[in-house]
Design a protein around this motif. Structure first.
Motif, PDB file in Angstrom:
ATOM      1  N   PRO A   1       6.446   5.086   4.402  1.00 26.09           N
ATOM      2  CA  PRO A   1       6.991   6.211   5.184  1.00 26.09           C
ATOM      3  C   PRO A   1       7.339   7.420   4.328  1.00 26.09           C
ATOM      4  CG  PRO A   1       7.949   4.135   5.930  1.00 26.09           C
ATOM      5  CD  PRO A   1       7.159   3.823   4.696  1.00 26.09           C
ATOM      6  N   GLY A   2       7.831   7.187   3.099  1.00 25.80           N
ATOM      7  CA  GLY A   2       8.169   8.315   2.237  1.00 25.80           C
ATOM      8  C   GLY A   2       6.949   9.119   1.845  1.00 25.80           C
ATOM      9  N   PHE A   3       5.864   8.431   1.496  1.00 30.05           N
ATOM     10  CA  PHE A   3       4.617   9.122   1.158  1.00 30.05           C
ATOM     11  C   PHE A   3       4.090   9.873   2.371  1.00 30.05           C
ATOM     12  CE2 PHE A   3      -0.007   9.286   0.985  1.00 30.05           C
ATOM     13  CZ  PHE A   3      -0.219   9.887  -0.246  1.00 30.05           C
ATOM     14  N   LEU A   4       4.092   9.223   3.525  1.00 27.36           N
ATOM     15  CA  LEU A   4       3.555   9.860   4.723  1.00 27.36           C
ATOM     16  C   LEU A   4       4.374  11.084   5.128  1.00 27.36           C
ATOM     17  CD1 LEU A   4       2.675   6.682   6.815  1.00 27.36           C
ATOM     18  CD2 LEU A   4       1.077   8.259   5.727  1.00 27.36           C
TER      19      LEU A   4
ATOM     20  N   LEU B   1       2.204   7.395  -8.211  1.00 29.67           N
ATOM     21  CA  LEU B   1       2.041   7.103  -6.784  1.00 29.67           C
ATOM     22  C   LEU B   1       2.638   5.746  -6.405  1.00 29.67           C
ATOM     23  CD1 LEU B   1      -1.567   8.467  -6.186  1.00 29.67           C
ATOM     24  CD2 LEU B   1       0.559   9.405  -5.249  1.00 29.67           C
ATOM     25  N   LEU B   2       2.576   4.779  -7.334  1.00 28.03           N
ATOM     26  CA  LEU B   2       3.125   3.455  -7.023  1.00 28.03           C
ATOM     27  C   LEU B   2       4.648   3.471  -6.939  1.00 28.03           C
ATOM     28  CD1 LEU B   2       0.810   1.132  -9.158  1.00 28.03           C
ATOM     29  CD2 LEU B   2       0.625   1.731  -6.741  1.00 28.03           C
ATOM     30  N   ASP B   3       5.277   4.565  -7.375  1.00 25.33           N
ATOM     31  CA  ASP B   3       6.731   4.669  -7.255  1.00 25.33           C
ATOM     32  C   ASP B   3       7.190   4.587  -5.796  1.00 25.33           C
ATOM     33  OD1 ASP B   3       6.805   4.948  -9.963  1.00 25.33           O
ATOM     34  OD2 ASP B   3       7.569   7.004  -9.987  1.00 25.33           O
ATOM     35  N   PHE B   4       6.294   4.949  -4.876  1.00 22.60           N
ATOM     36  CA  PHE B   4       6.667   4.890  -3.457  1.00 22.60           C
ATOM     37  C   PHE B   4       6.941   3.457  -2.995  1.00 22.60           C
ATOM     38  CE2 PHE B   4       4.640   9.086  -3.487  1.00 22.60           C
ATOM     39  CZ  PHE B   4       5.552   9.821  -2.732  1.00 22.60           C
ATOM     40  N   VAL B   5       6.402   2.470  -3.707  1.00 21.83           N
ATOM     41  CA  VAL B   5       6.549   1.083  -3.250  1.00 21.83           C
ATOM     42  C   VAL B   5       7.112   0.155  -4.326  1.00 21.83           C
ATOM     43  CG1 VAL B   5       4.807   1.167  -1.424  1.00 21.83           C
ATOM     44  CG2 VAL B   5       4.080   0.724  -3.777  1.00 21.83           C
ATOM     45  N   VAL B   6       7.698   0.713  -5.397  1.00 24.09           N
ATOM     46  CA  VAL B   6       8.180  -0.159  -6.472  1.00 24.09           C
ATOM     47  C   VAL B   6       9.373  -1.013  -6.058  1.00 24.09           C
ATOM     48  CG1 VAL B   6       7.315   1.206  -8.404  1.00 24.09           C
ATOM     49  CG2 VAL B   6       9.570   1.730  -7.434  1.00 24.09           C
TER      50      VAL B   6
ATOM     51  N   ASP C   1       0.841  -1.199   0.000  1.00 22.15           N
ATOM     52  CA  ASP C   1       0.000   0.000   0.000  1.00 22.15           C
ATOM     53  C   ASP C   1       0.875   1.247   0.000  1.00 22.15           C
ATOM     54  OD1 ASP C   1      -1.839   2.030   0.433  1.00 22.15           O
ATOM     55  OD2 ASP C   1      -3.035   0.855   1.838  1.00 22.15           O
ATOM     56  N   TYR C   2       0.849   1.993  -1.096  1.00 22.04           N
ATOM     57  CA  TYR C   2       1.689   3.191  -1.198  1.00 22.04           C
ATOM     58  C   TYR C   2       1.356   4.206  -0.113  1.00 22.04           C
ATOM     59  CZ  TYR C   2      -2.031   6.243  -2.938  1.00 22.04           C
ATOM     60  OH  TYR C   2      -3.161   7.011  -3.029  1.00 22.04           O
ATOM     61  N   SER C   3       0.078   4.258   0.312  1.00 24.23           N
ATOM     62  CA  SER C   3      -0.336   5.286   1.267  1.00 24.23           C
ATOM     63  C   SER C   3       0.160   5.003   2.677  1.00 24.23           C
ATOM     64  CB  SER C   3      -1.859   5.434   1.271  1.00 24.23           C
ATOM     65  OG  SER C   3      -2.489   4.279   1.788  1.00 24.23           O
ATOM     66  N   ALA C   4       0.705   3.801   2.903  1.00 24.09           N
ATOM     67  CA  ALA C   4       1.299   3.475   4.199  1.00 24.09           C
ATOM     68  C   ALA C   4       2.819   3.597   4.163  1.00 24.09           C
ATOM     69  CB  ALA C   4       0.913   2.053   4.610  1.00 24.09           C
TER      70      ALA C   4
END
Length: 404
Positions: free
Chosen positions: A169-172, A188-193, A164-167
């Motif tokens: 740490p970088g996004f938050l 947005l999915l770059d946060f977790v790729v 989940d990208y919204s969880a």
């Protein structure tokens, strides 16, 4: 495609404050007592005219939700039954005013936006532009190879295993530092790729905001068109939705239901325009009104948008798959839709919550009856209040189904 009112129509609001309540709302909204002076509960008839008698017990129940400790400043429920509408309202649309919530007030529908991305994807399945067995590897080959076996079906029923990208740490960190930060929604999915799948696709249920970002990207790849354009063609226009949009900024069109961060012992803080919708996009960025949300869920859960064959596949449910927050009764997850089995019967729909708003929208499978309940705080932050809200939603479902 409908667009919000021009930003220049009113002065720019003050920059968001950094209170504890707002900081909590920032994190809680993206990871999974109304005591202000001037908060005057109002129970008023819909100015457009109710078309059938209302249930006084339900009106009291909605009023009790608003006046409960930590309750939302405002609430509105709309029941549509075979062309007859009942509107229940409590509290105010904005603290400091006496204006009750209205059926044409704009609001953030939060994760109910996932049902809209489901509507787009399944409409494309009907048109054979997409298939439920299409994989991320086929449609989005630039995403991590570990994700390539995930199918559109698994994205729609939250069995994909995508992190989940919204969880992240970088996004938050970004959203906490600058809630109005403008994200490139398609990245947005770059946060977790750099993260592996959480589990083997299809092996379990886990609600993830990343799923519907990938759904929208697959729809764009399949058609060569922007997701916002697809919403207009496949959802808004067929259902006559003129006040529904997917903005990129933080503004809300006027008039709107003001959403609040409510913390015990503190004055509720207006967080209506604290966040840029670009950080939620297809997973939670839709703005609509109670009237149009009601129309949408009737069209999506009923036969108006999709073929009967696609609807049968939409309604193959994962037992125990709960929406976020959980809806009334027992929850089961379908494709971009949930089944809520209450003591009075089952309805199909979706829930959502974000800073300032909590939503419930459901319809009977024939599309003839629908109910929405919208409140102006993030109720799931308070488990006791959420239990009260779910009980209220269940009673509204019983009214919808003609049961005591």
């Amino acid at each position: 495609m409908p667009t919000p009112s021009p930003a220049c129509a009113r002065p720019a609001p003050r920059p968001p404050t950094r209170s504890r309540a707002v900081r909590c709302a920032i994190v809680a909204a993206l990871v999974a007592t109304a005591c202000a002076s001037g908060l005057t509960p109002v129970a008023a008839a819909d100015r457009t005219g109710d078309q059938s008698p209302r249930d006084p017990a339900l009106q009291r129940q909605l009023q009790d939700l608003v006046t409960a400790p930590g309750g939302p400043p405002g609430a509105i429920a709309v029941l549509q039954r075979d062309g007859h509408r009942e509107v229940y309202r409590a509290g105010v649309a904005e603290i400091g005013s006496r204006r009750p919530p209205g059926i044409d007030d704009h609001m953030r529908v939060a994760s109910v936006a996932k049902a809209y991305s489901g509507a787009v994807a399944l409409s494309l399945v009907d048109r054979r532009a997409l298939a439920l067995d299409d994989t991320i590897g086929r449609r989005l080959p630039n995403l991590p190879e570990d994700w390539h076996a995930v199918t559109l079906r698994q994205l729609l029923n939250h069995t994909s295993g995508l992190p989940d990208y919204s969880a992240d740490p970088g996004f938050l960190e970004v959203i906490t530092t600058d809630p109005r930060h403008h994200f490139d929604s398609r990245r947005l999915l770059d946060f977790v790729v750099d993260e592996d799948l959480r589990f083997e696709p299809g092996s379990r249920y886990h609600y993830s905001n990343s799923d519907n970002i990938a759904v929208a990207l697959m729809a764009e790849q399949a058609t060569g068109r922007r997701y916002e354009e697809l919403l207009g063609e496949l959802v808004y226009r067929p259902l006559g939705l003129r006040e529904t949009s997917l903005p990129q900024g933080y503004r809300l069109p006027e008039p709107f239901l003001h959403g609040y961060a409510v913390a015990p012992g503190a004055t509720p803080e207006d967080v209506s325009e604290t966040f840029s919708a670009s950080g939620a996009w297809a997973s939670g960025g839709i703005v609509s009104t109670p009237r149009e949300l009601n129309s949408f869920i009737r069209g999506y859960a009923g036969p108006e948008l999709l073929s009967e064959q696609t609807r049968r596949r939409q309604q193959r449910f994962v037992p125990g798959g709960a929406s976020e927050p959980a809806g009334p009764g027992a929850n089961d997850a379908g494709l971009g839709i949930f089944r809520y089995t209450t003591r009075c019967g089952a309805v199909l729909g979706h829930t959502g919550n974000t800073a300032g708003y909590t939503q419930f929208a459901a319809s009977t499978p024939d599309g003839r009856r629908s109910v929405t309940v919208s409140v102006t705080s993030q109720v799931p932050l308070d488990p006791e209040l959420l239990a009260r809200l779910r009980a209220t939603e269940e009673d509204f479902v019983c009214r919808l189904l003609g049961k005591p």
